[in-house]
Design an enzyme around this catalytic site. Sequence first.
Site, PDB file in Angstrom:
ATOM      1  N   HIS A  95       0.873  -1.587  -0.130  1.00 45.99           N
ATOM      2  CA  HIS A  95       0.309   0.170  -0.521  1.00 45.99           C
ATOM      3  C   HIS A  95       0.450   1.049   0.205  1.00 45.99           C
ATOM      4  O   HIS A  95       0.127   2.031  -0.103  1.00 45.99           O
ATOM      5  CB  HIS A  95      -1.236   0.196   1.234  1.00 45.99           C
ATOM      6  CG  HIS A  95      -2.646   0.515   0.647  1.00 45.99           C
ATOM      7  ND1 HIS A  95      -3.534   0.042   1.575  1.00 45.99           N
ATOM      8  CD2 HIS A  95      -2.841   1.267   0.195  1.00 45.99           C
ATOM      9  CE1 HIS A  95      -4.109   0.425   0.851  1.00 45.99           C
ATOM     10  NE2 HIS A  95      -3.949   1.141   0.180  1.00 45.99           N
ATOM     11  N   ASP A 146     -10.436  -0.431   4.243  1.00 46.04           N
ATOM     12  CA  ASP A 146      -8.434  -1.020   3.963  1.00 46.04           C
ATOM     13  C   ASP A 146      -9.135  -1.040   5.727  1.00 46.04           C
ATOM     14  O   ASP A 146     -10.103  -0.486   6.129  1.00 46.04           O
ATOM     15  CB  ASP A 146      -7.634   0.112   4.429  1.00 46.04           C
ATOM     16  CG  ASP A 146      -6.265  -0.441   4.258  1.00 46.04           C
ATOM     17  OD1 ASP A 146      -6.145  -1.285   5.586  1.00 46.04           O
ATOM     18  OD2 ASP A 146      -4.969   0.071   3.481  1.00 46.04           O
ATOM     19  N   HIS A 156      -6.894  -0.576   7.806  1.00 47.56           N
ATOM     20  CA  HIS A 156      -6.085   0.223   8.793  1.00 47.56           C
ATOM     21  C   HIS A 156      -5.963   2.030   8.278  1.00 47.56           C
ATOM     22  O   HIS A 156      -6.404   1.891   6.699  1.00 47.56           O
ATOM     23  CB  HIS A 156      -4.202   0.565   7.885  1.00 47.56           C
ATOM     24  CG  HIS A 156      -4.353  -1.221   8.361  1.00 47.56           C
ATOM     25  ND1 HIS A 156      -4.193  -2.544   8.094  1.00 47.56           N
ATOM     26  CD2 HIS A 156      -3.589  -2.518   9.949  1.00 47.56           C
ATOM     27  CE1 HIS A 156      -3.163  -3.468   8.461  1.00 47.56           C
ATOM     28  NE2 HIS A 156      -3.645  -3.560  10.008  1.00 47.56           N
ATOM     29  N   ASP A 178      -3.781   3.901   8.181  1.00 41.21           N
ATOM     30  CA  ASP A 178      -2.070   4.353   6.980  1.00 41.21           C
ATOM     31  C   ASP A 178      -2.107   5.552   6.880  1.00 41.21           C
ATOM     32  O   ASP A 178      -1.742   6.426   5.659  1.00 41.21           O
ATOM     33  CB  ASP A 178      -2.465   4.166   5.359  1.00 41.21           C
ATOM     34  CG  ASP A 178      -2.348   2.186   5.453  1.00 41.21           C
ATOM     35  OD1 ASP A 178      -1.930   1.698   6.330  1.00 41.21           O
ATOM     36  OD2 ASP A 178      -2.786   1.590   4.635  1.00 41.21           O
ATOM     37  N   HIS A 180       4.680   1.555   4.203  1.00 37.71           N
ATOM     38  CA  HIS A 180       3.105   0.838   3.354  1.00 37.71           C
ATOM     39  C   HIS A 180       2.173   1.563   4.711  1.00 37.71           C
ATOM     40  O   HIS A 180       0.740   1.715   4.836  1.00 37.71           O
ATOM     41  CB  HIS A 180       2.660  -0.296   3.122  1.00 37.71           C
ATOM     42  CG  HIS A 180       2.823  -1.354   4.492  1.00 37.71           C
ATOM     43  ND1 HIS A 180       2.205  -2.491   4.677  1.00 37.71           N
ATOM     44  CD2 HIS A 180       2.743  -1.042   6.000  1.00 37.71           C
ATOM     45  CE1 HIS A 180       1.998  -2.972   5.863  1.00 37.71           C
ATOM     46  NE2 HIS A 180       2.654  -2.241   6.328  1.00 37.71           N
ATOM     47  N   ASP A 206      -7.328  -2.432   0.066  1.00 42.46           N
ATOM     48  CA  ASP A 206      -6.548  -3.454   0.082  1.00 42.46           C
ATOM     49  C   ASP A 206      -7.376  -4.250   0.148  1.00 42.46           C
ATOM     50  O   ASP A 206      -8.031  -4.639   0.719  1.00 42.46           O
ATOM     51  CB  ASP A 206      -5.754  -2.346   1.505  1.00 42.46           C
ATOM     52  CG  ASP A 206      -5.227  -3.098   2.101  1.00 42.46           C
ATOM     53  OD1 ASP A 206      -4.797  -4.626   2.431  1.00 42.46           O
ATOM     54  OD2 ASP A 206      -3.794  -2.410   2.783  1.00 42.46           O
ATOM     55  N   ASP A 221      -5.873  -6.927   3.143  1.00 45.80           N
ATOM     56  CA  ASP A 221      -6.982  -6.953   4.524  1.00 45.80           C
ATOM     57  C   ASP A 221      -7.820  -6.157   4.123  1.00 45.80           C
ATOM     58  O   ASP A 221      -8.472  -6.534   6.110  1.00 45.80           O
ATOM     59  CB  ASP A 221      -5.678  -6.364   5.339  1.00 45.80           C
ATOM     60  CG  ASP A 221      -5.164  -5.048   5.557  1.00 45.80           C
ATOM     61  OD1 ASP A 221      -6.413  -4.296   5.077  1.00 45.80           O
ATOM     62  OD2 ASP A 221      -4.216  -4.765   5.671  1.00 45.80           O
ATOM     63  N   GLU A 279      -1.666  -5.301  -1.511  1.00 48.14           N
ATOM     64  CA  GLU A 279      -1.373  -5.939  -0.300  1.00 48.14           C
ATOM     65  C   GLU A 279      -1.557  -7.284  -0.683  1.00 48.14           C
ATOM     66  O   GLU A 279      -1.489  -8.145   0.185  1.00 48.14           O
ATOM     67  CB  GLU A 279      -2.208  -5.605   0.591  1.00 48.14           C
ATOM     68  CG  GLU A 279      -1.302  -4.158   1.465  1.00 48.14           C
ATOM     69  CD  GLU A 279      -0.054  -4.733   1.990  1.00 48.14           C
ATOM     70  OE1 GLU A 279       0.526  -5.380   1.896  1.00 48.14           O
ATOM     71  OE2 GLU A 279       0.239  -2.847   2.825  1.00 48.14           O
TER      72      GLU A 279
END
Length: 309
Positions: free
Chosen positions: A99, A126, A128, A130, A143, A228, A230, A273
């Site tokens: 990412h 995502d 997260h 980030d 990332h 992403d 995840d 990712e």
Amino acid sequence: MTEQNCILIGAPVDCGKRRQGCLMGPDAYRTAGITEALTDLGHSVADLGNLTPAEVDVPDPKNPLVHDLKRTVGWTKTLSEAAENAAQSGMPIFLGGDHALAAGTVSGMAAHYAKEDRPFFVLWLDAHTDFHTPDTTDSGNLHGTPVGYFTGREGFDAFPPLKSPVPLENICMIGLRSVDPAERAALAGTDAILHDMRSIDEQGISAPLSAFLDRVASVNGALHVSLDVDFLDPSVAPGVGTTVPGGATTREAHLIMEMLCDSGLVGSLDLVELNPFLDDRGMTANLMVDLVASLMGRRVFDRLTRSRK
């Protein structure tokens, strides 16, 4: 959906974290049939192949934990220029790569739409946020910093100067469930639109997305989607090095993609990712390609049952 000229841009970025494998992502998407999925829906496809990071000189990071700053900055420069150029002739789809690539893709797309005097928005799918900077990250993995970069946070002196920072109020994050205290504190009191998985459990996924899309449409905005792996629950998408339980289901993810298709607002896309080394017989790559197909016009009645023999 209106036929698009889809421009596939391979971004085998593998420097945003220490666990290797994302550099195989672009070719895994190709092997999973992303070109065929798009052409079957009537879109044209131009595959620009895999890019390489620019050669840059950077100072030593202030934070000694930072991993591979030079290559990350090089990728940011390469991808920002590639995004700004490709956007002139079609819809860029960036095949990642970790990412960290979004520092370049989003900043480049923002610069493109600034020249068109069109408001620019980002949908961040995502686990997260980030939102770290090179100075605040305690893992050193860059990332975890792209949103911090393209929104103009301090601490990115080594990176290319931003042409058009993205306002935080133009960012909607859905699927959050792993946010560091420093990121939480930095986002507190901002106008970023944040939806964690608890809010999705309570409200469903369509209501918050609809509200955001309505806002983008009301100002004739352009939308970049950064997806992403995840974001998805690891039970359906195991091919990622940052698995976080409790993610979006396959049904929720397809609903988001179909709503985005209906909106007609999406001008560019990140797929990030994917680590094929961790995948189960291409399960994650195939699902990500299926989600792209939903974004680009495939409907539930168009889907064939996938054989896993």
